[in-house]
Design a protein around this motif. Structure first.
Motif, mmCIF file in Angstrom:
data_model
loop_
_atom_site.group_PDB
_atom_site.id
_atom_site.type_symbol
_atom_site.label_atom_id
_atom_site.label_comp_id
_atom_site.label_asym_id
_atom_site.label_seq_id
_atom_site.Cartn_x
_atom_site.Cartn_y
_atom_site.Cartn_z
ATOM 1 N N VAL A 176 7.348 -19.317 10.145
ATOM 2 C CA VAL A 176 8.693 -19.416 9.551
ATOM 3 C C VAL A 176 8.621 -20.183 8.238
ATOM 4 C CG1 VAL A 176 10.963 -20.505 9.835
ATOM 5 C CG2 VAL A 176 9.985 -19.145 11.690
ATOM 6 N N TYR A 177 7.908 -21.300 8.254
ATOM 7 C CA TYR A 177 7.778 -22.102 7.032
ATOM 8 C C TYR A 177 7.117 -21.291 5.920
ATOM 9 C CZ TYR A 177 6.600 -25.843 3.854
ATOM 10 O OH TYR A 177 6.494 -26.625 2.742
ATOM 11 N N ALA A 178 6.063 -20.556 6.242
ATOM 12 C CA ALA A 178 5.358 -19.758 5.235
ATOM 13 C C ALA A 178 6.268 -18.676 4.655
ATOM 14 C CB ALA A 178 4.107 -19.130 5.846
ATOM 15 N N ARG A 179 7.049 -18.042 5.493
ATOM 16 C CA ARG A 179 7.971 -16.996 5.005
ATOM 17 C C ARG A 179 9.008 -17.585 4.054
ATOM 18 N NH1 ARG A 179 8.656 -14.228 10.772
ATOM 19 N NH2 ARG A 179 6.802 -12.932 10.722
ATOM 20 N N PHE A 180 9.569 -18.723 4.439
ATOM 21 C CA PHE A 180 10.559 -19.357 3.566
ATOM 22 C C PHE A 180 9.929 -19.798 2.252
ATOM 23 C CE2 PHE A 180 13.529 -19.479 7.090
ATOM 24 C CZ PHE A 180 14.751 -19.448 6.453
ATOM 25 N N GLU A 181 8.702 -20.275 2.285
ATOM 26 C CA GLU A 181 8.023 -20.675 1.047
ATOM 27 C C GLU A 181 7.803 -19.475 0.139
ATOM 28 O OE1 GLU A 181 6.968 -23.772 -0.403
ATOM 29 O OE2 GLU A 181 8.577 -24.212 1.007
ATOM 30 N N LEU A 182 7.467 -18.327 0.720
ATOM 31 C CA LEU A 182 7.292 -17.111 -0.071
ATOM 32 C C LEU A 182 8.605 -16.710 -0.743
ATOM 33 C CD1 LEU A 182 5.536 -14.739 -0.980
ATOM 34 C CD2 LEU A 182 6.145 -13.588 1.142
ATOM 35 N N VAL A 183 9.700 -16.706 0.015
ATOM 36 C CA VAL A 183 11.008 -16.354 -0.549
ATOM 37 C C VAL A 183 11.410 -17.380 -1.611
ATOM 38 C CG1 VAL A 183 13.468 -16.088 -0.027
ATOM 39 C CG2 VAL A 183 11.759 -15.098 1.496
ATOM 40 N N TYR A 184 11.178 -18.653 -1.329
ATOM 41 C CA TYR A 184 11.507 -19.727 -2.270
ATOM 42 C C TYR A 184 10.761 -19.522 -3.597
ATOM 43 C CZ TYR A 184 12.337 -24.478 -3.943
ATOM 44 O OH TYR A 184 12.730 -25.564 -4.682
ATOM 45 N N THR A 185 9.483 -19.170 -3.505
ATOM 46 C CA THR A 185 8.683 -18.942 -4.714
ATOM 47 C C THR A 185 9.189 -17.724 -5.478
ATOM 48 O OG1 THR A 185 6.767 -19.961 -3.662
ATOM 49 C CG2 THR A 185 6.339 -18.543 -5.571
ATOM 50 N N LEU A 186 9.552 -16.667 -4.771
ATOM 51 C CA LEU A 186 10.099 -15.475 -5.439
ATOM 52 C C LEU A 186 11.419 -15.790 -6.140
ATOM 53 C CD1 LEU A 186 9.340 -12.737 -2.756
ATOM 54 C CD2 LEU A 186 8.268 -12.986 -4.992
ATOM 55 N N VAL A 187 12.272 -16.564 -5.497
ATOM 56 C CA VAL A 187 13.550 -16.955 -6.103
ATOM 57 C C VAL A 187 13.293 -17.832 -7.329
ATOM 58 C CG1 VAL A 187 15.626 -18.372 -5.735
ATOM 59 C CG2 VAL A 187 14.947 -16.685 -4.028
ATOM 60 N N ASP A 188 12.370 -18.761 -7.214
ATOM 61 C CA ASP A 188 12.028 -19.649 -8.324
ATOM 62 C C ASP A 188 11.488 -18.849 -9.514
ATOM 63 O OD1 ASP A 188 11.981 -22.215 -9.362
ATOM 64 O OD2 ASP A 188 10.000 -22.691 -8.544
ATOM 65 N N PHE A 189 10.578 -17.918 -9.237
ATOM 66 C CA PHE A 189 10.025 -17.080 -10.297
ATOM 67 C C PHE A 189 11.112 -16.211 -10.930
ATOM 68 C CE2 PHE A 189 7.999 -13.186 -11.820
ATOM 69 C CZ PHE A 189 7.066 -13.721 -12.701
ATOM 70 N N SER A 190 12.002 -15.656 -10.111
ATOM 71 C CA SER A 190 13.096 -14.819 -10.633
ATOM 72 C C SER A 190 14.020 -15.625 -11.539
ATOM 73 C CB SER A 190 13.904 -14.217 -9.482
ATOM 74 O OG SER A 190 13.091 -13.386 -8.695
ATOM 75 N N ALA A 191 14.319 -16.852 -11.149
ATOM 76 C CA ALA A 191 15.168 -17.716 -11.979
ATOM 77 C C ALA A 191 14.501 -17.987 -13.318
ATOM 78 C CB ALA A 191 15.455 -19.028 -11.249
ATOM 79 N N ALA A 192 13.224 -18.325 -13.292
ATOM 80 C CA ALA A 192 12.500 -18.602 -14.535
ATOM 81 C C ALA A 192 12.450 -17.362 -15.420
ATOM 82 C CB ALA A 192 11.090 -19.088 -14.220
ATOM 83 N N LEU A 193 12.224 -16.206 -14.816
ATOM 84 C CA LEU A 193 12.179 -14.958 -15.579
ATOM 85 C C LEU A 193 13.534 -14.664 -16.230
ATOM 86 C CD1 LEU A 193 10.463 -12.476 -16.340
ATOM 87 C CD2 LEU A 193 11.340 -11.386 -14.266
ATOM 88 N N CYS A 194 14.617 -14.849 -15.477
ATOM 89 C CA CYS A 194 15.963 -14.626 -16.032
ATOM 90 C C CYS A 194 16.233 -15.555 -17.208
ATOM 91 C CB CYS A 194 17.025 -14.816 -14.956
ATOM 92 S SG CYS A 194 17.144 -13.461 -13.782
#
Length: 94
Positions: free
Chosen positions: A18-36
């Motif tokens: 569960v922790y690993a999945r949330f970290e993956l989503v968190y990283t994708l959201v973080d990268f998407s924010a930076a890209l935007c």
């Protein structure tokens, strides 16, 4: 057991997953924010692209806002998993 306790994520293979999945989503959201924000910044170099740039900044801000929400949801989920584990152990002992 407390929220935001590092030991919560290491209790079982399921909590680690569960922790690993949330970290993956968190990283994708973080990268998407930076890209935007990067795309929005580049768009501000041209007056014709300022309105779409504002939208990129707005979407990036929403992504940044999602980050603490994801962390809180993750921690509540891990906390509840621990409570269920304790209840199951208690039921086995009876």
């Amino acid at each position: 057991m407390k929220l935001f306790n590092h030991a919560n994520r290491e209790r079982t293979p399921e909590t680690r997953r569960v922790y690993a999945r949330f970290e993956l989503v968190y990283t994708l959201v973080d990268f998407s924010a930076a890209l935007c924000f990067t795309v929005g910044s580049v768009m501000f170099f041209s007056p014709a692209w300022e309105i779409p740039g504002v939208w990129f900044f707005t979407v990036g801000s929403l992504f940044f806002m999602a980050k603490p929400t994801l962390r809180l949801v993750r921690e509540v989920k891990l906390y509840r998993m621990g409570k269920l584990e304790r209840l199951a152990n208690r039921a086995e002992d009876e």
